[in-house]
Design an enzyme around this catalytic site. Structure first.
Site, PDB file in Angstrom:
ATOM      1  N   GLU A 153      -4.653   6.534  -5.209  1.00  0.00           N
ATOM      2  CA  GLU A 153      -4.438   4.936  -5.817  1.00  0.00           C
ATOM      3  C   GLU A 153      -4.918   4.070  -4.813  1.00  0.00           C
ATOM      4  OE1 GLU A 153      -0.600   4.481  -7.475  1.00  0.00           O
ATOM      5  OE2 GLU A 153      -0.873   5.962  -9.073  1.00  0.00           O
ATOM      6  N   HIS A 279       0.024  -6.423 -10.493  1.00  0.00           N
ATOM      7  CA  HIS A 279      -0.830  -5.568 -10.923  1.00  0.00           C
ATOM      8  C   HIS A 279      -1.980  -5.645 -11.647  1.00  0.00           C
ATOM      9  CE1 HIS A 279      -2.198  -1.438 -12.120  1.00  0.00           C
ATOM     10  NE2 HIS A 279      -1.173  -0.877 -11.407  1.00  0.00           N
ATOM     11  N   ARG A 328      -3.686  -3.627  -3.785  1.00  0.00           N
ATOM     12  CA  ARG A 328      -3.758  -4.061  -5.297  1.00  0.00           C
ATOM     13  C   ARG A 328      -3.982  -5.500  -4.950  1.00  0.00           C
ATOM     14  NH1 ARG A 328       1.644  -0.941  -7.506  1.00  0.00           N
ATOM     15  NH2 ARG A 328       0.564   0.673  -8.431  1.00  0.00           N
ATOM     16  N   HIS A 389       4.076  -7.542 -11.500  1.00  0.00           N
ATOM     17  CA  HIS A 389       4.312  -6.092 -11.498  1.00  0.00           C
ATOM     18  C   HIS A 389       5.536  -5.781 -10.620  1.00  0.00           C
ATOM     19  CE1 HIS A 389       3.742  -1.861 -11.762  1.00  0.00           C
ATOM     20  NE2 HIS A 389       3.202  -1.720 -10.685  1.00  0.00           N
ATOM     21  N   ARG A 424       2.848  -4.354  -1.413  1.00  0.00           N
ATOM     22  CA  ARG A 424       3.310  -2.882  -1.409  1.00  0.00           C
ATOM     23  C   ARG A 424       1.945  -2.040  -1.661  1.00  0.00           C
ATOM     24  NH1 ARG A 424       4.515   0.578  -5.875  1.00  0.00           N
ATOM     25  NH2 ARG A 424       4.248  -0.900  -7.216  1.00  0.00           N
TER      26      ARG A 424
END
Length: 582
Positions: A153, A279, A328, A389, A424
């Site tokens: 990811e 997100h 992200r 998110h 994060r």
């Protein structure tokens, strides 16, 4: 009304270049505790855990040998955010991967504000905790040879993310942990119970402030109905996130910041709360969509999916070496810029290169969400837009999950353990819940906290009317969301001040939640206004890039008047190899 600037004072914690705090606009006076009837019943346990996601249920299991354990959850035990986690859980396991590489990836994503010791704890202790989770019954996807299927990811340089049920990892983890907890007769679960406030404890002169338990409201009849008190030697907050302060989020309806607000009212310190991860790819269901929306996991991009703009063109190439798999914050900000440039309210994930069978088997949750919206991801572009998110900050803890209040611990999304910094790294959150829940249990075993007598609670009670919530969510989404500036944050603060004047509401679930949401929103707006830079998930259009004086952490506390007090703690120097700020 709070006088201009009176809600915040500057009291630097460390020497090093200190930022200048700009004056804050007037902010609402926040209730010091929730107005509620007096407790009609009292229970005594050793440890009370608030929350039933991966962090809370793991904490209950790990604390089992410490005495009587109660788990309090706001809805049904399976209703929290863990259930909705799609991507997976990250830990070092593949050939060629290393602990140091996982640490480096986490530090890079955290934009210079991760606490490196906390990251090292997470990554080095993580594999053992995942092994324990598997022993407790969690079943991850494996290939025909029995090896874990791994994916990648955003922000990860290696394939190190294991998943379950394709994109239903959280649901599988929750299933296994619920089975383990409910099979243990020594753990009591109280469902449909909202924790109202932490109970202050009597302490001696010069002693650290402490808590003696919680007050809560249980929906039901008999001795467990209405408002009650649970006295405990220790309280573990694992209440999850704050997503419902925004109009659109991936968080479930229960994510109203109850634990964050209760901790703040009790005197706990919050850290880094301005960093809220949006997100990049949440299923766009129309301009009028509100509440919890389906996630289109970045694991889709990890399997080859692409991001394209309204003209069908890729736009991440050249913006970051990892293109669609950049961290992200990078992807979300670029999507917002593309949307603004084209005057549109969504872009697209192109997953048409993935066969329908791949969608059905690898991403069944996303497949069904798309099909319900009339989209076939095997043949159609998937409309997406960023949405709230993950709460990267939270209640400040040390490496053992302890807060500045004796007897109060926190883990999971409600906590600021130091592992996420300003943004994060994908799939580190489930790992954090496992690792720090166990560390809390170890610390409690070592300290054996005493049972403290509840103190007289002289805090002024109050409530904010439930009618303010939609307007608050709209103001937060418009002015304190993914892109911010001083003018917008000041406008949001004025709206919160106006809405915060609607007090005098009757006690009940909706007014308690509204008060918690307004408390958290006010604190976030204040912190976002003070931090005059763009770093990680804090994006200020009026301050491009990182600014050295702001290389550190904003700490916020309640003051005795219902206002907020901010301190600044300089971050540790960036390692010589530059990894933390790469």
């Amino acid at each position: 009304m709070v006088p201009d600037g009176a809600s915040t004072t500057t009291s630097p914690v460390q020497a090093s270049p200190q930022p200048s705090f700009p004056p804050l606009p007037p902010l609402p006076v926040l209730p010091q505790r929730l107005a509620a009837e007096r407790p009609g019943w009292i229970r005594e346990v050793d440890i009370v855990v608030i929350g039933s996601g991966i962090a809370g249920l793991t904490a209950a299991l790990e604390c089992r040998d410490l005495g009587t354990i109660m788990v309090v959850t706001k809805d049904e035990v399976s209703a929290g955010s863990t259930h909705w986690a799609q991507g997976g859980i990250a830990w070092v396991q593949a050939e060629g991967d290393t602990v140091q590489q996982h640490i480096d990836d986490t530090l890079v994503a955290g934009a210079g504000l991760c606490i490196e010791d906390a990251v090292r704890v997470l990554v080095t202790e993580g594999p053992d905790e995942v092994a324990k989770l598997i022993n407790r019954g969690a079943e991850f996807d494996r290939d025909l040879a029995g090896r874990l299927e791994l994916t990648r990811e955003g922000g990860h340089m290696r394939d190190r993310i294991a998943h379950a049920g394709g994109d239903a990892t959280g649901a599988e983890i929750e299933r296994a942990l619920i089975a383990a907890v409910t099979a243990d007769r020594g753990i009591e679960i109280v469902e449909h119970a909202l924790v109202l406030d932490l109970i202050p404890a009597e302490v001696g002169t010069g002693e650290q402030p402490a808590v003696a338990g919680v007050t809560l409201h249980v929906l039901g009849e008999g001795t467990r109905g209405g408002v009650g008190a649970v006295h405990a030697r220790a309280v573990v907050l694992a209440t999850g996130g704050i997503g419902q302060i925004y109009a659109v989020t991936t968080n479930p309806p229960v994510s109203t910041g109850d634990g964050v607000a209760a901790a703040l009212r009790a005197g706990a310190r919050l850290r880094d709360i301005e960093f809220i991860q949006f997100h990049p790819t949440v299923l766009f269901l129309g301009a009028g969509a509100r509440g919890q929306l389906p996630l289109v996991s970045e694991a889709v991009r990890g399997e080859g999916g692409l991001l394209v703009n309204s003209r069908g063109e890729r736009f991440m190439v050249g913006k970051h070496p990892l293109a669609e798999l950049a961290p992200r914050d990078v992807v979300a900000k670029q999507i917002m810029k593309e949307m603004a440039a084209d005057g549109v309210d969504h872009l697209y994930v192109d997953g048409r290169m993935l066969a329908e069978e791949t969608w059905r088997v690898r991403f069944p949750t996303i497949w069904h969400s798309c099909r319900r919206a009339g989209i076939n991801p095997a043949t159609d572009l998937i409309p997406v837009a960023p949405a709230c998110h993950y709460f990267c900050g939270g209640v400040q803890t040390d490496l053992d999950g302890a807060t500045n209040l004796a007897g109060l611990y926190a883990c999971g999304e409600v906590a600021s353990s130091g592992v996420h910094g300003a943004n994060r790294l994908a799939s580190n959150s489930l790992l954090e819940g496992l690792v720090f829940a166990r560390r809390i249990a170890v610390d409690l075993q070592r300290k054996q906290p005493i049972r403290r007598r509840p103190a007289q609670d002289h805090r002024e009670p109050g409530l904010i009317d439930r009618s303010v919530v939609p307007a608050m969510q709209q103001a937060m989404s418009r002015d304190a969301g993914g892109l911010r500036d001083a003018a917008g944050l000041d406008r949001c603060a004025r709206e919160l001040l106006r809405l915060g004047g609607r007090s005098g509401a009757e006690s009940g679930l909706e007014s308690w939640e509204a008060t918690n949401l307004m408390t958290v929103a006010t604190a976030i707006v204040a912190s976002a206004r003070l931090r005059e830079e763009s770093r990680g998930a804090q994006w200020r259009d009026d301050f491009e890039g990182r600014r050295e004086p702001w290389h550190g952490h904003l700490i916020v506390e309640h003051d005795v008047r219902g206002g907020l007090r901010h301190d600044f703690a300089a971050a540790l120097p960036i390692p010589a190899d530059g990894q933390a700020n790469r």
